[in-house]
Design an enzyme around this catalytic site. Structure first.
Site, short mmCIF file in Angstrom:
data_model
loop_
_atom_site.label_atom_id
_atom_site.label_comp_id
_atom_site.label_asym_id
_atom_site.label_seq_id
_atom_site.Cartn_x
_atom_site.Cartn_y
_atom_site.Cartn_z
N THR A 198 42.30 32.27 39.20
CA THR A 198 42.82 32.55 37.84
C THR A 198 42.17 33.76 37.19
OG1 THR A 198 43.29 30.22 37.48
CG2 THR A 198 43.03 31.53 35.52
N ASP A 217 45.38 32.17 45.45
CA ASP A 217 45.09 31.01 44.62
C ASP A 217 44.23 30.12 45.53
OD1 ASP A 217 46.78 29.10 42.27
OD2 ASP A 217 45.44 28.18 43.73
N SER A 218 43.13 29.61 45.03
CA SER A 218 42.20 28.93 45.95
C SER A 218 42.77 27.64 46.53
CB SER A 218 40.87 28.65 45.25
OG SER A 218 40.99 27.57 44.36
N SER A 219 43.92 27.19 46.06
CA SER A 219 44.56 26.04 46.71
C SER A 219 44.98 26.40 48.13
CB SER A 219 45.78 25.59 45.93
OG SER A 219 45.39 25.30 44.62
N1 ASP Z 1 44.75 27.54 40.83
C1 ASP Z 1 43.63 28.37 40.48
C2 ASP Z 1 42.80 28.60 41.74
O1 ASP Z 1 42.05 27.73 42.12
C3 ASP Z 1 42.83 27.75 39.42
C4 ASP Z 1 41.59 28.55 38.99
O2 ASP Z 1 41.31 29.61 39.46
O3 ASP Z 1 40.87 28.08 38.11
O4 ASP Z 1 42.90 29.62 42.35
#
Ligand code: ASP
Length: 346
Positions: A15, A59-61
């Site tokens: 993010t 995106d870290s997912s």
């Molecule tokens: N979906 C985002 C990620 O993990 C959430 C974040 O960065 O806080 O990349």
């Protein structure tokens, strides 16, 4: 003249560097130049900074063990050139990535600080600025000629936490992480206050970089009403080598015959099963209740107070780096990077 401190920023995505896609309205990562344009302050830090950016920021997912291997390769290649490393990473899987790196780098003598933000850096109320700037400052701190911090950490919302003790507990608070079973390593206010007694000492041994991980691991969260078919379908996954069993309370699970028999059969065929609590804090105490003594007697390993994230990363690391099952099990039940506390609760 003293050399200026130096840090390598590794930008993986998250993010912190996202903008809204005009068509879909969803957040998606952008390149580091756009991120940097929103934080010109970093050029005022008295630190020599270089950037390494993933060509496809994520995106870290979408993080994979391959990304962790890549991070370790980049750090190894640059280890002697920088005082510390700051990894910009999405918060969703940050606890997994920090845990993985803590195992993959042995005898770490410099700080590796993961940070990110809940709001993108371009948003007025963003938490990114403080997180990023303080993480950079912490990454170059020295005391008596040695790094003040010599471990893999997460810095978020004024707290520096031990990476492999951390969980993401809030998707909406700026204070997104907690480390329920280990005190914060430092708190940033007007001054940065380090919690010296819990900081890891700089190790004497040579730093070693391990770049193998085994993905054949899984997680089974127990719940009331689980069916035998559900449990057996997980235990029968081809090539599954280890399973994190997320249990109730202090390590308790149903005592139904079919459940214990299914786990026991899997263990006798070579599967490693480790017991980790579903609770956010506290530890597994196998044998405290009848509902955990069966697990103990069939050879389920106690994860003590390890987090699920750290247990999974530790298993991926141990399976890939130990020659046999016995060595994996022997190493799992002892702390390798202070990721668990050994309790003598009897
Ligand atoms: N979906 C985002 C990620 O993990 C959430 C974040 O960065 O806080 O990349």
């Amino acid at each position: 003249m003293n050399k200026r401190p130096s840090a390598l920023i590794i930008y993986t995505g998250g993010t912190i560097g996202m903008v809204k896609d005009l068509v879909s309205g969803s957040l998606k990562p952008v390149n580091f130049e756009r991120l940097q344009a929103n934080i010109p302050e970093i050029s005022r830090l008295d630190i020599d900074l270089d950037i390494y950016t993933f060509e496809n920021t994520i995106d870290s997912s979408n993080v994979l063990p391959d990304h962790w291997i890549r991070l370790v390769e980049v750090i190894e290649k640059n280890y002697n050139r920088y005082d510390g490393f700051v990894i910009l990473h999405g918060s969703d899987t940050m606890a997994y990535s920090a845990s993985a790196l803590s195992f993959m780098i042995e005898n770490l003598s410099k700080p590796i600080i993961f940070t990110g933000s809940q709001l993108p850096i371009g948003v007025l109320r963003t938490d990114a600025r403080e997180n990023f700037i303080t993480a950079l400052e912490m990454a170059v701190l020295k005391e008596f000629g040695e790094s003040k911090v010599s471990e893999v950490c997460i810095y978020f919302e004024y707290h520096l936490l031990k990476g492999n003790r951390t969980i993401k507990y809030s998707s909406s608070h700026f204070n997104a992480f907690s480390s329920p079973n280990y005190p914060p390593l430092a708190e940033a206010g007007v001054n940065i206050r380090f919690n010296d007694p819990v900081l890891r000492r700089v190790p004497k041994g040579q730093t070693l970089f391990h770049k193998n991980l085994d993905r054949n691991v899984g997680i089974l969260k127990v719940f009331p009403g689980m069916t035998e078919a559900y449990v057996r379908s997980i235990l029968q996954i081809p090539d599954l080598k280890a399973l994190v069993l997320e249990t109730f309370g202090s390590g308790n699970a149903p005592t139904e015959d079919w459940f214990i028999a299914a786990l026991s059969e899997a263990i006798s065929k070579g599967l490693i099963i480790v017991n980790v609590t579903q609770c956010q804090s506290g530890a597994v105490l196998q044998g405290k209740y009848k509902t955990s003594s069966d697990l103990q007697s069939i050879g389920v390993l106690s994860g003590q107070d390890i987090t699920t994230e750290a247990a999974l990363a530790k298993l991926m690391y141990l399976i890939a780096n130990c020659s046999d099952r016995e060595t994996i099990c022997r190493n799992f039940i002892i702390p390798l990077r202070e990721e668990m506390t050994l309790f003598d609760w009897n």
